[in-house]
Design a protein around this motif. Structure first.
Motif, mmCIF file in Angstrom:
data_model
loop_
_atom_site.group_PDB
_atom_site.id
_atom_site.type_symbol
_atom_site.label_atom_id
_atom_site.label_comp_id
_atom_site.label_asym_id
_atom_site.label_seq_id
_atom_site.Cartn_x
_atom_site.Cartn_y
_atom_site.Cartn_z
ATOM 1 N N LEU A 133 1.289 -1.285 -0.098
ATOM 2 C CA LEU A 133 0.166 0.119 0.424
ATOM 3 C C LEU A 133 0.467 1.220 -0.089
ATOM 4 N N GLY A 134 1.751 1.025 0.161
ATOM 5 C CA GLY A 134 3.038 2.645 0.212
ATOM 6 C C GLY A 134 2.583 3.070 1.378
ATOM 7 N N THR A 135 2.350 2.525 2.599
ATOM 8 C CA THR A 135 1.940 3.230 3.513
ATOM 9 C C THR A 135 2.975 3.433 4.683
ATOM 10 N N TRP A 136 4.366 2.938 4.405
ATOM 11 C CA TRP A 136 5.106 3.083 5.096
ATOM 12 C C TRP A 136 5.560 4.420 6.245
ATOM 13 N N ARG A 137 5.343 5.627 4.344
ATOM 14 C CA ARG A 137 6.085 6.756 5.574
ATOM 15 C C ARG A 137 4.645 7.641 6.700
ATOM 16 N N HIS A 138 3.789 7.239 6.202
ATOM 17 C CA HIS A 138 2.681 7.324 6.853
ATOM 18 C C HIS A 138 2.749 7.382 8.901
ATOM 19 N N LEU A 139 2.642 5.979 8.139
ATOM 20 C CA LEU A 139 2.520 4.936 8.920
ATOM 21 C C LEU A 139 4.083 5.751 10.310
ATOM 22 N N LEU A 140 4.772 5.753 10.411
ATOM 23 C CA LEU A 140 6.346 6.170 10.802
ATOM 24 C C LEU A 140 6.680 8.028 11.144
ATOM 25 N N VAL A 141 5.463 8.720 10.634
ATOM 26 C CA VAL A 141 4.711 10.182 11.077
ATOM 27 C C VAL A 141 4.508 9.636 12.295
ATOM 28 N N ALA A 142 3.493 8.632 12.055
ATOM 29 C CA ALA A 142 2.229 8.586 13.220
ATOM 30 C C ALA A 142 2.393 8.046 14.542
ATOM 31 N N VAL A 143 3.598 7.234 14.383
ATOM 32 C CA VAL A 143 4.342 7.041 15.806
ATOM 33 C C VAL A 143 5.702 6.553 16.167
ATOM 34 N N ARG A 144 6.201 7.510 14.817
ATOM 35 C CA ARG A 144 7.760 7.578 15.678
ATOM 36 C C ARG A 144 8.702 6.761 16.372
ATOM 37 N N SER A 145 8.282 5.949 15.737
ATOM 38 C CA SER A 145 8.896 4.856 16.539
ATOM 39 C C SER A 145 8.705 3.722 16.104
ATOM 40 N N TYR A 146 10.121 2.821 15.672
ATOM 41 C CA TYR A 146 10.692 1.857 14.744
ATOM 42 C C TYR A 146 10.317 0.388 15.302
#
Length: 448
Positions: free
Chosen positions: A103-116
Motif C-alpha cells: 500500500l506504500g504507507t510506511w512513511r505515514h505510519l512512521l510519521v504517526a508513531v515515530r518509533s521503529y
C-alpha cells in the motif's frame, strides 16, 4: 486572542499503536471471514461427521466421533496442525508488514508513531492476538459441536484406558493449549518472512511452505533427535496426553523447541526491521539479507538442536522397537478387554488377573522388528481366572514414523472380529476390533 498549539513530539505509546494495528487487521474482510469460519465451521463439520455411518477412521480419534463429543475437537486438532494453523499464520503474520509495502504507507505510519521499535511490537502483538482468537475459535467451536451432537461421554485413550468426561475435557483443552507453541513458531516465521521479503508473495507463503516441509519430514523414518528438533513435532506430540501415564517427554521437548524457534525468528525479524530501508516506495525485500540474516540462522538453530537432543536423549534410530510395540499393544488390549467385558455384561476382571502379553514380529520375522511399517504382526495372550487355557488373538499393525499405530483384529472373530455391542448410549463396534495406539519414541522402561 492568542491560541497555543501543543504538539506531542515523543513516540506514540505501544498500547495506542497496538490498538491501531488491531483495528487495521480486523477491518480487513479476509480476517473477518477467517474469524467467522473458525468460530462456526468446526462446529458444523464435527456435528455433521459425527452423525455419519462412515467416520474418518484414518484420523486419530476419528473412529470415536459418534461415541463421544470429545473426539471431534481432537480430530479437528489433527487437521488444524497439518493444514489450518499454517495457513492462518501465513495470512495474518505473513502479511502484517508486507501489507504496508504493497500500500506504500510506511512513511505515514512512521510519521504517526515515530518509533521503529514500537511499530514492530504493535504489529507483532496485533497479529498474535488475531491468531490466538482464531485458535480459540477452532477449539471452542469443534468442542461445542461434538458435545451438542453426540454428548458429554467418556473417551477411550490411545492405550485403551477410559477417560471420564471431565478428564477428557481437561485433556482436550490441554492438547489445544500445547499446540499454541508451534503456532507461535510459525507466526514468528511469518513475521520474519513479511519483514525480509517485503511485498513478495513468498513472504506470505513462508509459514505454510515451511510447515508443509516439516510435516513431510515427520512422515519420513528420521532419527528421533531430528524429529524432535523440528517445531512441527509439537503438533503431533499431544498424542501422549491420552495415555496413562502420559507420555510427557516428547511433548515437553516439542514445546520447548517451538518456543526457542519462536523467540529466535522474532528476534531476527526485529533486527531486520530496524535495518531495512523505508525511503524507497518500491522496496521488494532483500533476498540476500533474508538468506544471511533469516534462513541461515534458523538452519543453524535446527542443527544445534539436533546435536543437543542427540546428546541428551539416548534414543537411536526411529525410536520404534519390538519391546515398545509389544508393551503398547498389550496395555491397550488389556484396557479394551475390560471395556468389552463391561459392555457384554460379563464378570469383571482386573488387568493383573488377565496378565496380557504380546509377541510382535515385522515382515513375517524376516525383517528386524524395529521401525515403522504396515507389516507388523502381533499375537496377544491373556488368561481368565479359573480357566486353564490361555486366550490368544492376532492383530495386524500399521505403525507410522511418528509412533502412532492402528491395530486391526485378525481373529478369532469372537474376540477381535467386527460385531456390534449394545451399550446404554447405542450400538457400538467391538472395541477390540480396531484401535489406535501410540509408541513413545524416547526410551521407556517397563513398569517394575
Amino acid at each position: 486572542m492568542t491560541a497555543t498549539v501543543t504538539e506531542t513530539t515523543g513516540p506514540v505509546p505501544v498500547a495506542r499503536a497496538y490498538r491501531f494495528e488491531l483495528v487495521k487487521l480486523l477491518a480487513q474482510w479476509r480476517i473477518r471471514l477467517l474469524l467467522l469460519a473458525c468460530w462456526l465451521a468446526p462446529a458444523l463439520f464435527v456435528a455433521v461427521v459425527s452423525q455419519q455411518s462412515s467416520l474418518p477412521v484414518d484420523t486419530l480419534f476419528g473412529r470415536w466421533m459418534n461415541v463421544t463429543g470429545w473426539a471431534g475437537p481432537l480430530v479437528m486438532l489433527g487437521f488444524a496442525g497439518t493444514y489450518a494453523l499454517p495457513l492462518l499464520t501465513s495470512v495474518v503474520a505473513g502479511d502484517v508488514f508486507a501489507s504496508e509495502d504493497r500500500l506504500g504507507t510506511w512513511r505515514h505510519l512512521l510519521v504517526a508513531v515515530r518509533s521503529y521499535r514500537r511499530i514492530f511490537v504493535a504489529k507483532a502483538l496485533a497479529s498474535l492476538t488475531v491468531i490466538l482468537a482464531l485458535v480459540v475459535g477452532l477449539a471452542v467451536s469443534s468442542a461445542a459441536g461434538g458435545v451438542l451432537a453426540v454428548g458429554d461421554r467418556p473417551l477411550v485413550g490411545l492405550d485403551g484406558h477410559l477417560l471420564a468426561p471431565a478428564d477428557a475435557a481437561g485433556q482436550v483443552l490441554l492438547a489445544w493449549t500445547c499446540v499454541l507453541a508451534p503456532t507461535l513458531a510459525l507466526a514468528a516465521i511469518g513475521l520474519l518472512g513479511s519483514v525480509a521479503l517485503g511485498r513478495s508473495p513468498m513472504g506470505l507463503l513462508l509459514p505454510a511452505v515451511i510447515a508443509l516441509t516439516m510435516q513431510l519430514a515427520q512422515m519420513l523414518p528420521l532419527p528421533v533427535a531430528v524429529r524432535l528438533a523440528l517445531p512441527s513435532y509439537a503438533f503431533i506430540a499431544w498424542n501422549g496426553l491420552f495415555t496413562s501415564p502420559a507420555q510427557l517427554g516428547p511433548l515437553l521437548i516439542g514445546i520447548g523447541v517451538s518456543l526457542v524457534w519462536a523467540v529466535t525468528a522474532t528476534t531476527l525479524a526485529y533486527r531486520l526491521f530496524l535495518r531495512r530501508d523505508f525511503t524507497s516506495s518500491t522496496y521488494d525485500g532483500s533476498g540476500r539479507r533474508a538468506i544471511t540474516a533469516g534462513a541461515l540462522p534458523l538452519l543453524g538453530l535446527a542443527g544445534l538442536t539436533v546435536a543437543i537432543l542427540a546428546a541428551a536423549t539416548p534414543a537411536l534410530g526411529s525410536g520404534i522397537d519390538q519391546d515398545k510395540v509389544q508393551r503398547s499393544v498389550a496395555t491397550a488390549f488389556a484396557h479394551l478387554y475390560r471395556l468389552q467385558t463391561g459392555q457384554l455384561h460379563r464378570p469383571d476382571v482386573t488387568e493383573a488377573q488377565l496378565g496380557v502379553t504380546a509377541e510382535c514380529t515385522k515382515g513375517g520375522g524376516l525383517n528386524a522388528a524395529e521401525g515403522p511399517g504396515n507389516d507388523w504382526r502381533c499375537v496377544v495372550y491373556w488368561r481368565l481366572p479359573g480357566i486353564e487355557a490361555t486366550g490368544s488373538a492376532i492383530y495386524q499393525l500399521d505403525v507410522t514414523a511418528d509412533g502412532r499405530f492402528v491395530a486391526d483384529g485378525d481373529g478369532p472373530k469372537e474376540v477381535n472380529g467386527y460385531f456390534q455391542v449394545r451399550t446404554p448410549t447405542g450400538d457400538e463396534p467391538n472395541p477390540l476390533w480396531q484401535f489406535d495406539g501410540n509408541v513413545e519414541l524416547l526410551p521407556t522402561h517397563p513398569k517394575g
